[in-house]
Write a protein that holds these residues in place. Structure first.
Motif, mmCIF file in Angstrom:
data_model
loop_
_atom_site.group_PDB
_atom_site.id
_atom_site.type_symbol
_atom_site.label_atom_id
_atom_site.label_comp_id
_atom_site.label_asym_id
_atom_site.label_seq_id
_atom_site.Cartn_x
_atom_site.Cartn_y
_atom_site.Cartn_z
ATOM 1 N N LEU A 366 8.159 -6.129 3.799
ATOM 2 C CA LEU A 366 8.660 -7.388 3.247
ATOM 3 C C LEU A 366 7.532 -8.205 2.633
ATOM 4 O O LEU A 366 7.717 -8.862 1.602
ATOM 5 N N GLN A 367 6.355 -8.170 3.256
ATOM 6 C CA GLN A 367 5.217 -8.889 2.681
ATOM 7 C C GLN A 367 4.829 -8.282 1.334
ATOM 8 O O GLN A 367 4.504 -9.007 0.390
ATOM 9 N N ALA A 368 4.884 -6.959 1.242
ATOM 10 C CA ALA A 368 4.598 -6.310 -0.033
ATOM 11 C C ALA A 368 5.633 -6.699 -1.079
ATOM 12 O O ALA A 368 5.300 -6.919 -2.248
ATOM 13 N N ALA A 369 6.903 -6.797 -0.669
ATOM 14 C CA ALA A 369 7.954 -7.204 -1.604
ATOM 15 C C ALA A 369 7.746 -8.633 -2.066
ATOM 16 O O ALA A 369 7.965 -8.968 -3.233
ATOM 17 N N VAL A 370 7.302 -9.494 -1.153
ATOM 18 C CA VAL A 370 7.054 -10.904 -1.498
ATOM 19 C C VAL A 370 5.819 -11.036 -2.388
ATOM 20 O O VAL A 370 5.803 -11.825 -3.341
ATOM 21 N N ASP A 371 4.798 -10.241 -2.107
ATOM 22 C CA ASP A 371 3.547 -10.325 -2.876
ATOM 23 C C ASP A 371 3.619 -9.601 -4.206
ATOM 24 O O ASP A 371 2.734 -9.763 -5.050
ATOM 25 N N GLY A 372 4.645 -8.777 -4.385
ATOM 26 C CA GLY A 372 4.750 -8.031 -5.638
ATOM 27 C C GLY A 372 3.863 -6.803 -5.674
ATOM 28 O O GLY A 372 3.441 -6.372 -6.744
#
Length: 760
Positions: A366-372
Motif C-alpha cells: 500500500l505504501q508503494a501504491a501511495v508513493d507511486g
C-alpha cells in the motif's frame, strides 16, 4: 501389418518426445495444464473400438455401452525387432476421488499379456474396480484407464479414447448418462491442444452423427480435426451415400486441415479373424472401386498409425514451449497463492508470525501504491484496467486533476459573460447569464440588503452574499469526487489484502481491523472536508492573497477601457478610422470625461461584482488545493498503509490473533492442494528442462543424406509453423529448430529455454 509401415516411427527421439508428455500426464499435470493429445471421439457403434484394435493389434471391447464409461489412454511404443511384447494396465483416479479411493484405485496394476491378447478382459476388471458394475448406481467415472502396449509392431503413439456419444437411454444407460458422456467428450474436445479424431460410421448419415455437430461447433475452422470414416463396406456400391462418403474422404465436402482417413472394420462374420487376415481384407477392399482413388496414405489401419503418430509428434513440437510457459505461469500462481495461505499455523506463535509477515507485505504494497512506486508484480500491467486501478497514486492524481478542471468549468452557480452578443453566445451554457442581466439582479439584492452606505458605494456584506451563492456547486462536486477517491482507496485495500492473505483470513482481517480503521479515516476525512468548505459557505470572505487585488484591478481596468472605447465611438466630435481616433486632445478628453455614470447603484453593482469574481478565483484555487492536500492526502491516502502494520499485530491479544488467523479446514485443504499442484508442476518443469537441455547439447552428426533431409524438412516445417501461429505468437517464439539426438542421429525439436526467474 508390414514392417515398412512402422519404420518411420522407430526414432528414439520420437519415443522420448511422446514419453515426456506421457510422463507429465501420468503425474496428473493435465488437471492444471492442457497437454497435446489425440482424442478419439465418435457415436456409439461408430467403430472406435475396432479402430483401436486395428492400430494396437490387441482386442478391445466391441460394444460401446457400459464398457466405455470412462476415458481410456492408449500408450503404444515401438521396440526393436525381436523384443518381447509388454502390456501394462493401470487406473489413474479422478480428482473427485477421496484419498482412500485413490490409494485403492492406484493399486490396480496388471503387467501381463492377457489371454488371446484380449484387452477387453482387463477393461472389464478395471470397470468393476471403479465400481461401474451393474450392482451399483454409479455408471460413469472420471477415472482414466491407462493401457500401455509396447512391441515391434506398435507405433510411437498415444491416444485418448472417449466413451461413445448417444442420445436415448435404455435399460443399461439412462438419458442422464448421455448428458454425462456428452459433457466429458466436449471437455476433451475443447482442449485447445487436442487433435480431434472424429470417427464417423458409413452405416449412418454423416449429418446425423453427434460427433460431427460437436466438431463443427468446437473447431469451426477444422484446424485441429481429422475425420475417420469406418465401415465403408456397409455402403451400397454406386449409391449416393457411397459417393458422399468418398467426397468426405477426399476432403472435398467437409474440409479439415488434417484431412480424412478411411479404415475397414471387422464385420460380425470376421470378428475372430487374425490381424493379418483383417489387414488383407481391408487392403483388398480399399483397392477396388471408388476407394481405389483415395491416396494410399489416407486409407488403411497401417497408414493411420503413421499419420496419427506424425500428427501427434508435430503437435507436441508445436506446443511444447507453450506448455512450458503454462507450467511456469502455474508455478508462479501456485507460489503466490501459497504465500497468501502461508505455512501451517496451529499455535498462537505461528499465527502471530503469519500476521506479522502479511502485515509487512500489506503495508509495504500500500505504501508503494501511495508513493507511486510500482515495481512489484502485484501492480500488473498499467495498460489494463485492473493494473491501472492498483496504482493508487496515479488514480488519485488523475482524479484530483479532473476535480480541478471540473471546479474551474462547472464550479460557478452562474457563469457571467460580457454583454457582447457574439461572445455571450460562444460561452452559452444552462447557467450562463449576461453581465448586464446579472447586474440588474445584484442591484435588486443591494436594495434589499441596504445599510448605511453612501450613494455610489455598497454594503461590503453583499460580496459575501454573492460569493456564497456563486460557490454553491462546490459541495456537490467535492462530495462526488470524495466518493470516487474513497471507492478507489477501498479497491486498493481489498486488492492488496486479497494478494497477501487467503480469502477466509482476509475476511477476518477486514472485519476486525481494516473496516473499523478505514471507517475512522473516512470520518476524519469528512470532518476535514466540512472544515475546508465552512469558510466558503458562510461568513464574510477573507483573504490576504494579493492576487485578489490584482484580479480586481484588472477587471476594473478592462471595464474602464471598454467604457472609454464606447464613448469615443459614440461621440460626434471625434472621428475614427481603422482603429485610429482623430481630433484635438481637448476634444478627445471632453468626449472621455463628459459622460459619467448617472446611476450610482449600477456603478456600485459593477464594482461589487468585480470584487466577488476576483475573490472567487482566489478562493477556488484555495479550496481545490486544500481539498487535495489537507483532506485527500493528509487524512486519507497517507494514512491507509498504517491500517495493518506489524506494530498493530504486536499489540493484538492472543485471543485476537487466534480469532483472525486460526486455520479452518478450507485453508488446510487449499494448502495441501496447492502443495501437491506445485510439486507436480515443479517436477514436470524440471523434466522438460532436462529433456530440452539434453537435446540442445547433443552432438549434431549427420550423414550427408540426413543433412539434406533435415534442411528440406526444417524449411517446410518453418513455413507450416508460421502459417499456423498468429502474428503475436510468431513474434514471441522462435520457429522450431530440429537437431539430432546422439543415440539415433535423427531429428528432434529443441524448444526455447524456459524463463522462470524463481524456479531455476
Amino acid at each position: 501389418m508390414t514392417e515398412s509401415s512402422v519404420v518411420p516411427l522407430q526414432s528414439k527421439d520420437h519415443k522420448a518426445l511422446l514419453d515426456i508428455i506421457d510422463k507429465l500426464r501420468s503425474r496428473g499435470i493435465n488437471h492444471y495444464v492442457d497437454l497435446p493429445q489425440i482424442v478419439v471421439c465418435g457415436d456409439q457403434s461408430s467403430g472406435k473400438s475396432s479402430v483401436l484394435q486395428a492400430i494396437s493389434r490387441f482386442s478391445f471391447p466391441t460394444k460401446d455401452n457400459l464398457c466405455t464409461r470412462f476415458a481410456t489412454e492408449l500408450v503404444l511404443r515401438h521396440t526393436d525387432k525381436g523384443s518381447e511384447e509388454k502390456c501394462s494396465v493401470s487406473i489413474h483416479p479422478g480428482s473427485d476421488r477421496s484419498p482412500e479411493e485413490r490409494n485403492r484405485l492406484e493399486s490396480f496394476l496388471h503387467s501381463e499379456i492377457p489371454e488371446q491378447r484380449n484387452i477387453g478382459l482387463l477393461v472389464d476388471k478395471a470397470k468393476d474396480f471403479m465400481g461401474l458394475n451393474g450392482d451399483q448406481s454409479k455408471t460413469f467415472s472420471n477415472d482414466v484407464l491407462r493401457i500401455e502396449l509396447s512391441g515391434p509392431d506398435q507405433p510411437h503413439l498415444t491416444i485418448v479414447d472417449l466413451p461413445g456419444l448417444f442420445r436415448a437411454g435404455n435399460r443399461e444407460q439412462s438419458s442422464e448418462d448421455a448428458a454425462v458422456v456428452r459433457s466429458l467428450v466436449r471437455s476433451y474436445m475443447k482442449n485447445r491442444r487436442s487433435i480431434i479424431l472424429a470417427v464417423v460410421s458409413a452405416k449412418n448419415d454423416f449429418a446425423l452423427q453427434e460427433v460431427t455437430r460437436y466438431a463443427r461447433e468446437i473447431d469451426p475452422q477444422g484446424q485441429r480435426t481429422m475425420g475417420l470414416i469406418t465401415k465403408p463396406d456397409a455402403l451400397d456400391v454406386g449409391s449416393d451415400s457411397e459417393r458422399a462418403y468418398v467426397e468426405l474422404a477426399q476432403n472435398r465436402d467437409v474440409k479439415f486441415r488434417l484431412g480424412w482417413h478411411v479404415v475397414r472394420n471387422r464385420d460380425f462374420y470376421s470378428r475372430d479373424a487374425t490381424n493379418e487376415a483383417r489387414d488383407q481384407a481391408e487392403a483388398e477392399f480399399l483397392s477396388r472401386g471408388v476407394w481405389a482413388d483415395i491416396p494410399r496414405n489416407h486409407k488403411g489401419a497401417a497408414s493411420l498409425q503413421v499419420r496419427l503418430s506424425d500428427v501427434l509428434k508435430d503437435l507436441i513440437l508445436d506446443q511444447l514451449h507453450v506448455v512450458m510457459e503454462d507450467i511456469e505461469n502455474g508455478i508462479k500462481d501456485c507460489s503466490n497463492r501459497l504465500e497468501k495461505v502461508g505455512t501451517a499455523r496451529g499455535t498462537v506463535e505461528e499465527q502471530r508470525k503469519y500476521l506479522l509477515h502479511t502485515s509487512h507485505l500489506f503495508s509495504s504494497l500500500l505504501q508503494a501504491a501511495v508513493d507511486g512506486v510500482y515495481r512489484d508484480n502485484f501492480f500488473g500491467n498499467a495498460r489494463e484496467g485492473e493494473g491501472y486501478r492498483k496504482r493508487l497514486r496515479a488514480v488519485v492524481q488523475n482524479t484530483l486533476t479532473d476535480f480541478s478542471e471540473c471546479m474551474r468549468k462547472r464550479g460557478q452557480a452562474r457563469r457571467i459573460v460580457v454583454d457582447d452578443a457574439e461572445e455571450a453566445d460562444e460561452h452559452t451554457t444552462p447557467n450562463t447569464i449576461r453581465r448586464q442581466h446579472y447586474l440588474m439582479e445584484v442591484k435588486e439584492l443591494m436594495r434589499r440588503t441596504r445599510g448605511c452606505e453612501l450613494p455610489g458605494t455598497y454594503n461590503p456584506l453583499i460580496i459575501g452574499d454573492l460569493f456564497h451563492e456563486q460557490c454553491q456547486p462546490w459541495k456537490k462536486w467535492i462530495e462526488e469526487y470524495s466518493g470516487r477517491i474513497m471507492k478507489e482507496v477501498d479497491y486498493s485495500i481489498t486488492a492488496v489484502l486479497a494478494h497477501v492473505v487467503d480469502e477466509i483470513t482476509g475476511a477476518e482481517l477486514w472485519a476486525e481491523l481494516l473496516s473499523p480503521g478505514l471507517d475512522k479515516l473516512k470520518e476524519k476525512f469528512h470532518v476535514k472536508v466540512a472544515e475546508i468548505l465552512a469558510p466558503h459557505e458562510s461568513g464574510h470572505p477573507i483573504t490576504y492573497n494579493h492576487y485578489m487585488v490584482n484580479n480586481f484591478q484588472t477587471a476594473l481596468a478592462r471595464h474602464r477601457r471598454d467604457d472609454i472605447e464606447r464613448r469615443l465611438r459614440a461621440s460626434s466630435q471625434v472621428n475614427s478610422d481603422n482603429g485610429r481616433v482623430f481630433g484635438s486632445l481637448e476634444t478627445i478628453l471632453d468626449a472621455v470625461a463628459r459622460d459619467t455614470e448617472a446611476d450610482m447603484e449600477t456603478f456600485a453593482c459593477s464594482t461589487a461584482t468585480d470584487m466577488m469574481e476576483a475573490y472567487y478565483k482566489v478562493a477556488l484555487k484555495n479550496v481545490v488545493d486544500n481539498f487535495a492536500r489537507l483532506a485527500v492526502e493528509a487524512c486519507l491516502v497517507a494514512k491507509i498503509p498504517s491500517l495493518f502494520t506489524p506494530d498493530i499485530v504486536f499489540g493484538l491479544s492472543d485471543e485476537d490473533v487466534q480469532r483472525i488467523a486460526t486455520e479452518n479446514e478450507d485453508i488446510v485443504f487449499e494448502r495441501t492442494t496447492l502443495t501437491e499442484k506445485l510439486e507436480v508442476l515443479t517436477d514436470s518443469l524440471r523434466d522438460l528442462k532436462l529433456f530440452s537441455r539434453h537435446h540442445q547439447t547433443a552432438p549434431t552428426t549427420y550423414a550427408p543424406s540426413a543433412s539434406e533431409r533435415l534442411s528440406s524438412r526444417s524449411s517446410s516445417r518453418e513455413t507450416k509453423y508460421s502459417r499456423s501461429r498468429s502474428s503475436s505468437e510468431r513474434s514471441s517464439y522462435p520457429v522450431p529448430v530440429e537437431i539430432c539426438c546422439e543415440e539415433a542421429g535423427v531429428e528432434i525439436y529443441s524448444p526455447p529455454a524456459p524463463r522462470v526467474a524463481s524456479f531455476r
